[in-house]
Design a protein around this motif. Structure first.
Motif, PDB file in Angstrom:
ATOM      1  N   LEU A 293      23.223  17.152  30.770  1.00 28.33           N
ATOM      2  CA  LEU A 293      23.476  17.697  32.110  1.00 28.33           C
ATOM      3  C   LEU A 293      23.413  16.608  33.165  1.00 28.33           C
ATOM      4  O   LEU A 293      24.103  16.678  34.180  1.00 28.33           O
ATOM      5  CB  LEU A 293      22.439  18.771  32.461  1.00 28.33           C
ATOM      6  CG  LEU A 293      22.436  20.054  31.642  1.00 28.33           C
ATOM      7  CD1 LEU A 293      21.428  21.035  32.227  1.00 28.33           C
ATOM      8  CD2 LEU A 293      23.812  20.694  31.582  1.00 28.33           C
TER       9      LEU A 293
ATOM     10  N   ASP B 263      30.553  26.010  26.981  1.00 30.58           N
ATOM     11  CA  ASP B 263      29.191  26.196  27.489  1.00 30.58           C
ATOM     12  C   ASP B 263      29.235  26.489  29.000  1.00 30.58           C
ATOM     13  O   ASP B 263      29.848  25.737  29.758  1.00 30.58           O
ATOM     14  CB  ASP B 263      28.403  24.912  27.225  1.00 30.58           C
ATOM     15  CG  ASP B 263      26.898  25.110  27.383  1.00 30.58           C
ATOM     16  OD1 ASP B 263      26.169  24.764  26.451  1.00 30.58           O
ATOM     17  OD2 ASP B 263      26.460  25.615  28.442  1.00 30.58           O
ATOM     18  N   PRO B 264      28.578  27.578  29.429  1.00 31.17           N
ATOM     19  CA  PRO B 264      28.590  27.924  30.854  1.00 31.17           C
ATOM     20  C   PRO B 264      28.069  26.819  31.783  1.00 31.17           C
ATOM     21  O   PRO B 264      28.413  26.809  32.971  1.00 31.17           O
ATOM     22  CB  PRO B 264      27.677  29.152  30.924  1.00 31.17           C
ATOM     23  CG  PRO B 264      27.781  29.774  29.571  1.00 31.17           C
ATOM     24  CD  PRO B 264      27.921  28.620  28.619  1.00 31.17           C
ATOM     25  N   SER B 265      27.272  25.902  31.260  1.00 31.28           N
ATOM     26  CA  SER B 265      26.768  24.822  32.125  1.00 31.28           C
ATOM     27  C   SER B 265      27.934  24.013  32.702  1.00 31.28           C
ATOM     28  O   SER B 265      27.862  23.526  33.835  1.00 31.28           O
ATOM     29  CB  SER B 265      25.842  23.888  31.340  1.00 31.28           C
ATOM     30  OG  SER B 265      26.543  23.262  30.290  1.00 31.28           O
TER      31      SER B 265
ATOM     32  N   MET C 210      25.911  22.020  25.242  1.00 36.13           N
ATOM     33  CA  MET C 210      25.228  20.957  25.996  1.00 36.13           C
ATOM     34  C   MET C 210      23.707  21.109  25.944  1.00 36.13           C
ATOM     35  O   MET C 210      23.201  22.217  25.882  1.00 36.13           O
ATOM     36  CB  MET C 210      25.683  21.002  27.457  1.00 36.13           C
ATOM     37  CG  MET C 210      27.184  20.940  27.654  1.00 36.13           C
ATOM     38  SD  MET C 210      27.859  19.343  27.117  1.00 36.13           S
ATOM     39  CE  MET C 210      29.627  19.670  27.278  1.00 36.13           C
TER      40      MET C 210
ATOM     41  N   TRP D 246      35.721  35.552  31.819  1.00 37.29           N
ATOM     42  CA  TRP D 246      35.722  34.114  32.101  1.00 37.29           C
ATOM     43  C   TRP D 246      36.832  33.760  33.100  1.00 37.29           C
ATOM     44  O   TRP D 246      36.695  32.814  33.879  1.00 37.29           O
ATOM     45  CB  TRP D 246      35.826  33.302  30.811  1.00 37.29           C
ATOM     46  CG  TRP D 246      34.583  33.466  29.965  1.00 37.29           C
ATOM     47  CD1 TRP D 246      34.471  34.133  28.781  1.00 37.29           C
ATOM     48  CD2 TRP D 246      33.267  33.001  30.286  1.00 37.29           C
ATOM     49  NE1 TRP D 246      33.163  34.114  28.341  1.00 37.29           N
ATOM     50  CE2 TRP D 246      32.408  33.428  29.238  1.00 37.29           C
ATOM     51  CE3 TRP D 246      32.714  32.279  31.354  1.00 37.29           C
ATOM     52  CZ2 TRP D 246      31.028  33.149  29.221  1.00 37.29           C
ATOM     53  CZ3 TRP D 246      31.342  32.002  31.333  1.00 37.29           C
ATOM     54  CH2 TRP D 246      30.529  32.435  30.283  1.00 37.29           C
TER      55      TRP D 246
ATOM     56  N   LEU E 109      30.871  25.131  33.535  1.00 39.79           N
ATOM     57  CA  LEU E 109      31.373  25.935  34.652  1.00 39.79           C
ATOM     58  C   LEU E 109      30.524  25.703  35.898  1.00 39.79           C
ATOM     59  O   LEU E 109      31.037  25.497  37.004  1.00 39.79           O
ATOM     60  CB  LEU E 109      31.284  27.404  34.225  1.00 39.79           C
ATOM     61  CG  LEU E 109      32.077  28.462  34.949  1.00 39.79           C
ATOM     62  CD1 LEU E 109      33.559  28.197  34.784  1.00 39.79           C
ATOM     63  CD2 LEU E 109      31.725  29.831  34.362  1.00 39.79           C
ATOM     64  N   MET E 110      29.222  25.718  35.722  1.00 41.99           N
ATOM     65  CA  MET E 110      28.281  25.519  36.843  1.00 41.99           C
ATOM     66  C   MET E 110      28.510  24.153  37.486  1.00 41.99           C
ATOM     67  O   MET E 110      28.528  24.019  38.708  1.00 41.99           O
ATOM     68  CB  MET E 110      26.831  25.601  36.343  1.00 41.99           C
ATOM     69  CG  MET E 110      26.429  26.920  35.745  1.00 41.99           C
ATOM     70  SD  MET E 110      26.240  28.222  36.956  1.00 41.99           S
ATOM     71  CE  MET E 110      24.588  27.868  37.579  1.00 41.99           C
ATOM     72  N   ILE E 111      28.681  23.134  36.653  1.00 39.39           N
ATOM     73  CA  ILE E 111      28.784  21.771  37.174  1.00 39.39           C
ATOM     74  C   ILE E 111      30.158  21.517  37.790  1.00 39.39           C
ATOM     75  O   ILE E 111      30.269  20.855  38.820  1.00 39.39           O
ATOM     76  CB  ILE E 111      28.430  20.759  36.056  1.00 39.39           C
ATOM     77  CG1 ILE E 111      26.951  20.920  35.704  1.00 39.39           C
ATOM     78  CG2 ILE E 111      28.731  19.326  36.493  1.00 39.39           C
ATOM     79  CD1 ILE E 111      26.517  20.216  34.443  1.00 39.39           C
TER      80      ILE E 111
ATOM     81  N   ARG F 172      35.627  34.038  36.449  1.00 35.08           N
ATOM     82  CA  ARG F 172      34.723  32.937  36.795  1.00 35.08           C
ATOM     83  C   ARG F 172      35.441  31.589  36.770  1.00 35.08           C
ATOM     84  O   ARG F 172      34.799  30.544  36.725  1.00 35.08           O
ATOM     85  CB  ARG F 172      33.514  32.966  35.857  1.00 35.08           C
ATOM     86  CG  ARG F 172      32.560  34.074  36.238  1.00 35.08           C
ATOM     87  CD  ARG F 172      31.809  34.665  35.067  1.00 35.08           C
ATOM     88  NE  ARG F 172      31.034  35.834  35.489  1.00 35.08           N
ATOM     89  CZ  ARG F 172      31.544  37.064  35.613  1.00 35.08           C
ATOM     90  NH1 ARG F 172      32.807  37.290  35.350  1.00 35.08           N
ATOM     91  NH2 ARG F 172      30.773  38.050  36.016  1.00 35.08           N
TER      92      ARG F 172
END
Lengths: 317, 445
Positions: free
Chosen positions: A75, A97-99, A70, A130, A101-103, A133
C-alpha cells in the motif's frame, strides 16, 4: 455492421509486444509481478512508458495489470506507482483488490478501471456493483458458461465485458511456496543436503503435476513472488464458436499468452484476427474457416488438449 | 506440532475488549452444544447460498429454534451466505435474506457484493460480515468495506499478526480471524480445482478437497519452441515434430518418496491467544461446520477457558498443559499456526498418508443424574461397554476419568454393551455430572 470488439493479449516484453501488435492484437496487458498477477514477463515503469508509445502509434491499447491481492506493505508504494502508470498513458488498469480502487480515487483519478477478480467475477449484479464504484469493464470468470457470459452482457449495456477465448487459465493460487516446500520435505526425508533455494521453480522450468487417476492431464505449477500457481491442463480454444460471443456483443476477447512461445501466440492472434475481421465484415454470411483452427493445431503442444473450457459444460455443487 | 511462543508483539496493544468466541454449528444439535460449551456466537448454513452444500443445513424453522436457544445464553447466530453467485442464483436472494432477518439471525457472512448489497437494502437488521472468501489482506481494503457499511471483516487466512495490528491502527472495525481448524491452502475462493477435476463448482459449495489428493511432480524436458525454430520455420515445417525433441516427463521424485500435495496442517492458536487478543482481534473463529459434536464441544470448551482465564488476569495468565491435551483429543490432523507468525513451509504441510480419525470419540451424552445414588442416565452416541475407561467433561473444564462398571437399559436389564444409537443407559458415575456433560472414550478400544 456490428461494433468492433477488441482482441486482447498478454505480453512479457517489448519485442513480444511488437510481434503481437503486428499479428493483429488491438490491446495488450502488461505489468510488473510485484503489482500484477501471473504475467508473462516484467514491465517496469520505464518499459510501460515505452510500450505505451509503441502501442499508441499502432492504435493499440495498453492495460496495466495491478491485480494482486495486496498487503499493507504494498500500500505504501501503490499511490506513486498508480500515479506513474496514469502519467505513462496506460489506457486502463486491471484490478481485483478494493485497495486499488481506494488509492486510484486519490492518486490517479483519471485511470480507467477494469475489474478482474479471477474466479470470483461470476454475475452481472456484482459487476454492476463495481461499475457503480468506477469500473468500466468486468473480466468474466473463466468458469462461467456461454449462456451466463452472454446474459451478463445483456444486463450490462454500459459496461464492457471481457472474456478469455484462448489459452490456459489459473485454477489455484496460494501464498504458500508449495513446490519448494515439497522439495524441502523430500530432502529432509532422504537426508539430502541440496539447496532447495537454488532450485528453479519459476514458470520457465516447465514443472507440472499429474494426479493418479488422470494420467493424461498435466497441470503446470510454478512459484513467483506472489506464491504458487497451478494452471489448467487444457487450453481454451473458442475460435470455432467465436461468432456466438460476437453476436452476444462481448467487448473484449482475450488470448492468454502465459507459458506459450511467441510463435504460438502469434499464430493464435492471427487466427482470431481473421475470424473476428471476417465476422465484422459480414456477420450475416460469416462462416468458420477450418484453416484458422488448423493453424493453431499446428503449433499446439500435443500434451495439452484444446477445449471449450467451461463454455459448454454443466457444473454441479 | 505446535510452535513455541515467539514474543514478536511485545509492547503492541490495540485493545482489550473481551473478544467473541465464534463456533461452527453444522446442525441444530451442534448449535446447542457449541453454545452450551461456551461459544458467544455460532455460524450456520441455510438451505441456499452457503459453501457447504453437503452439510445437513438449517431450515428456517430450525434457525428460529436455534436463535431461541442462543438467546437464553445471550449468544448470537450468524448465517454463512458466502458463495460467489452466478446469474441464476440472483433471483431468490432478497427473499432468503428477509427470511433470515425475520427468524432472528444477527449477521450474515458474505463474500459476493450482490449478497452484501442486497442484505443492506432489504434486510437492514442483518449485519453484514465480509467473508474470508474476499481475501482481505490490507488496511485499505478493510477501510473500503467499512465505508461500504460492513461492521466486520473476516480476514484472509494469509494475514499475519503484524498486519492485523496495522489494520486495527488504521480502521475502527471489528476483525474476525480464524484461530482453529482446517484451512484452504489457496487464497480462499482462488481455487477451482474441483471445477476442473470433477465439474463441481467450488465457489458455490461443491469443493471436493482436491488439494488434499496426492500428485506426482514432473519437469518438462523439451526445449521451448522459440529456441528451436523461428516464426518462418514454424510456418514451413510440421511443428508438431518439434515437440518430440527431449523428454516430456522427467519425474522429480523417487519411487519411495511421499507424493506432492497442497494439503495443509490444521490451524491451532491455543498457545498464542494472548497475541491475538492484544493485536485487537474481536472475534475468534473456529472452523468446522462438518465436524462432529465431540469436536465442537471440546474445542469450544478449551478456547472458552483460555479466553476467560486470560481476560480475568492478563498479567498472571499461564497456559495450562491440559488445555493442549484436550485440544489434541479432538484433532484429526497435525496442527500449526498458519500465517500468523510467518509463511508456512514444508513442516506445515501434510505429505504422509493422513490419519483421519480423531484419537477420541463421543460415547454418550449425560441426560440426567441422581445425587443420592450416583447414577447417571446416558444417551448412547457410540458403542461402549463395561471395563472401558471413559472421560466425562462439561463446560468450564469439569473433567474426570473412570472405568465403566455395570450398565443397564431403562427397564433395568443388565447389558454387556451399549450397542444401540441413542439408547438410554444407566450407569454409576464417580463424580457428579449434569445434563449436557459428555462422555468420551479412546478410539479403537
Amino acid at each position: 455492421m456490428s461494433k468492433k470488439p477488441e482482441l486482447l493479449v498478454t505480453a512479457g516484453s517489448i519485442p513480444q509486444l511488437q510481434k503481437f501488435i503486428a499479428a493483429g492484437a488491438d490491446a495488450v496487458i502488461i505489468g510488473e509481478q510485484k503489482y500484477g498477477m501471473r504475467l508473462p514477463g516484467e514491465f517496469k515503469i520505464e518499459n510501460i512508458r515505452e510500450a505505451v508509445s509503441i502501442a499508441k502509434q499502432a492504435g493499440v491499447k495498453i492495460y496495466v495489470a495491478v491485480n494482486n491481492i495486496m498487503d499493507n506493505q504494498l500500500l505504501e508504494e501503490l499511490p506513486a506507482y498508480l500515479a506513474e502508470v496514469q502519467q505513462a498513458g496506460a489506457d486502463a488498469i486491471v484490478f481485483g483488490d478494493p485497495s486499488v480502487l481506494m488509492i486510484v480515487r486519490e492518486a490517479a483519478p483519471d485511470l480507467k478501471l477494469h475489474w478482474n477478480a479471477e474466479m470470483t467475477s461470476t454475475n452481472y449484479r456484482t459487476a454492476a456493483y463495481w461499475a457503480k464504484r468506477g469500473a468500466k469493464r468486468i473480466v468474466a470468470a473463466r468458469e462461467l458458461n456461454m449462456e451466463q457470459v452472454i446474459e451478463m452482457k445483456e444486463h450490462l449495456p454500459n459496461m464492457e465485458v471481457e472474456v478469455q477465448v484462448h489459452g490456459m487459465t489459473n485454477i489455484y493460487h496460494s501464498k504458500r511456496n508449495l513446490v519448494k516446500s515439497y522439495m524441502s520435505h523430500q530432502n529432509e526425508r532422504n537426508h539430502a543436503s541440496e539447496d532447495v533455494h537454488s532450485q528453479d521453480v519459476s514458470k520457465d522450468r516447465g514443472l507440472f503435476l499429474i494426479e493418479q487417476e488422470r494420467q493424461d492431464e498435466k497441470y503446470p505449477i510454478y512459484e513467483d513472488i506472489n506464491g504458487t500457481h497451478i494452471m489448467s491442463s487444457d487450453d481454451i480454444c473458442m475460435i470455432e464458436n467465436i461468432h456466438e460471443l460476437l453476436e452476444g456483443q462481448i467487448d473484449s476477447l482475450k488470448i492468454e499468452g502465459l507459458m506459450k512461445s511467441d510463435v504460438y501466440n502469434e499464430t493464435a492472434i492471427r487466427a482470431y484476427r481473421q475470424a473476428i475481421d471476417a465476422y465484422i465484415a459480414d456477420p450475416e454470411n460469416y462462416t468458420f474457416q477450418d484453416e484458422w483452427l488448423e493453424a493453431i493445431q499446428q503449433v499446439q503442444d500435443p500434451e495439452r488438449e484444446l477445449t471449450f473450457g467451461f463454455f459448454f459444460k454443466e457444473q454441479v455443487y | 506440532m505446535l510452535t513455541s511462543e515467539r514474543p514478536v508483539l511485545k509492547g503492541k496493544r490495540n485493545r482489550l475488549d473481551k473478544p467473541e468466541l465464534l463456533a461452527p454449528a453444522g446442525n441444530l444439535e451442534k448449535l446447542k452444544f457449541a453454545i452450551h460449551y461456551g461459544a458467544d456466537a455460532v455460524y450456520i448454513g441455510g438451505q441456499k447460498y452457503g459453501l457447504r452444500s453437503n452439510a445437513d443445513n438449517f431450515s428456517f424453522e430450525e434457525m428460529r429454534e436455534g436463535v431461541e436457544f442462543a438467546k437464553k445464553y445471550g449468544a448470537k447466530v450468524f448465517v454463512a451466505t458466502n458463495i460467489y453467485a452466478h446469474n441464476e442464483d440472483i433471483e431468490g436472494i432478497e427473499e432468503y435474506l428477509r427470511n433470515l432477518e425475520e427468524v432472528g439471525i444477527s449477521a450474515i457472512i458474505a463474500a459476493d457484493p450482490v449478497i452484501i448489497e442486497t442484505a443492506q437494502r432489504v434486510a437492514p437488521r442483518l449485519e453484514v460480515h465480509v467473508s474470508t472468501q474476499q481475501s482481505i489482506m490490507n488496511w485499505q481494503t478493510v477501510k473500503f468495506w467499512k465505508e461500504e457499511g460492513a461492521p466486520r471483516v473476516v480476514l484472509a487466512r494469509e494475514t499475519s499478526l503484524q498486519e492485523i495490528y496495522e489494520m486495527k491502527q488504521h480502521v475502527d472495525i471489528e476483525i474476525e480471524a480464524f484461530i482453529h481448524g482446517a484451512m484452504c491452502s489457496s487464497y480462499s475462493g482462488r481455487c477451482v480445482l474441483s471445477n476442473h477435476f470433477t465439474d463441481r463448482d467450488s465457489n458455490r459449495g461443491g469443493c471436493c478437497q482436491s488439494c488434499r489428493w496426492k500428485y506426482d511432480l514432473f519437469e518438462d524436458g523439451r526445449p521451448d519452441l522459440d529456441e528451436i525454430m523461428s516464426e518462418e520455420e514454424a510456418a514451413q515445417h510440421p511443428v508438431l515434430e518439434q515437440f518430440k525433441v527431449g523428454i516430456t516427463q522427467l519425474p522429480l521424485f523417487k519411487q519411495e518418496d511421499n507424493q506432492f500435495s497442497m494439503g495443509s496442517k490444521d490451524l491451532c492458536m491455543i498457545e498464542h491467544l494472548p497475541d491475538l487478543i492484544e493485536v485487537g482481534v474481536d472475534s475468534f473463529k473456529i472452523e468446522g461446520r462438518m465436524k462432529s459434536i465431540h469436536y465442537v464441544a471440546t474445542v469450544v470448551n478449551v478456547y472458552r477457558q483460555v479466553i476467560d482465564s486470560y481476560m480475568a488476569d492478563p498479567e498472571n495468565y499461564v497456559l495450562k498443559p491440559e488445555w493442549i491435551e484436550e485440544i489434541n483429543k479432538a484433532a484429526n490432523r497435525p496442527l500449526n499456526t498458519g500465517f500468523f507468525y510467518d509463511t508456512p513451509d514444508h513442516e506445515d504441510h501434510i505429505y504422509e498418508p493422513e490419519e483421519k480419525a480423531a484419537p477420541y470419540d463421543f460415547a454418550g451424552l449425560v441426560l440426567d443424574y441422581e445425587a443420592e445414588t450416583g447414577m447417571a442416565t446416558i444417551q448412547q452416541r457410540n458403542h461402549f461397554k463395561p471395563g472401558q475407561v471413559v472421560e466425562f467433561f462439561g463446560p468450564n473444564g469439569t473433567f474426570f476419568k473412570q472405568t465403566v462398571e455395570e450398565i443397564w437399559d431403562e427397564s433395568g436389564v443388565l447389558l454387556d454393551a451399549a450397542r444401540h444409537p441413542l439408547q438410554r443407559i444407566r450407569m454409576k458415575v464417580e463424580q457428579p455430572v449434569q445434563y449436557f456433560d459428555m462422555m468420551r472414550k479412546k478410539n479403537g478400544k
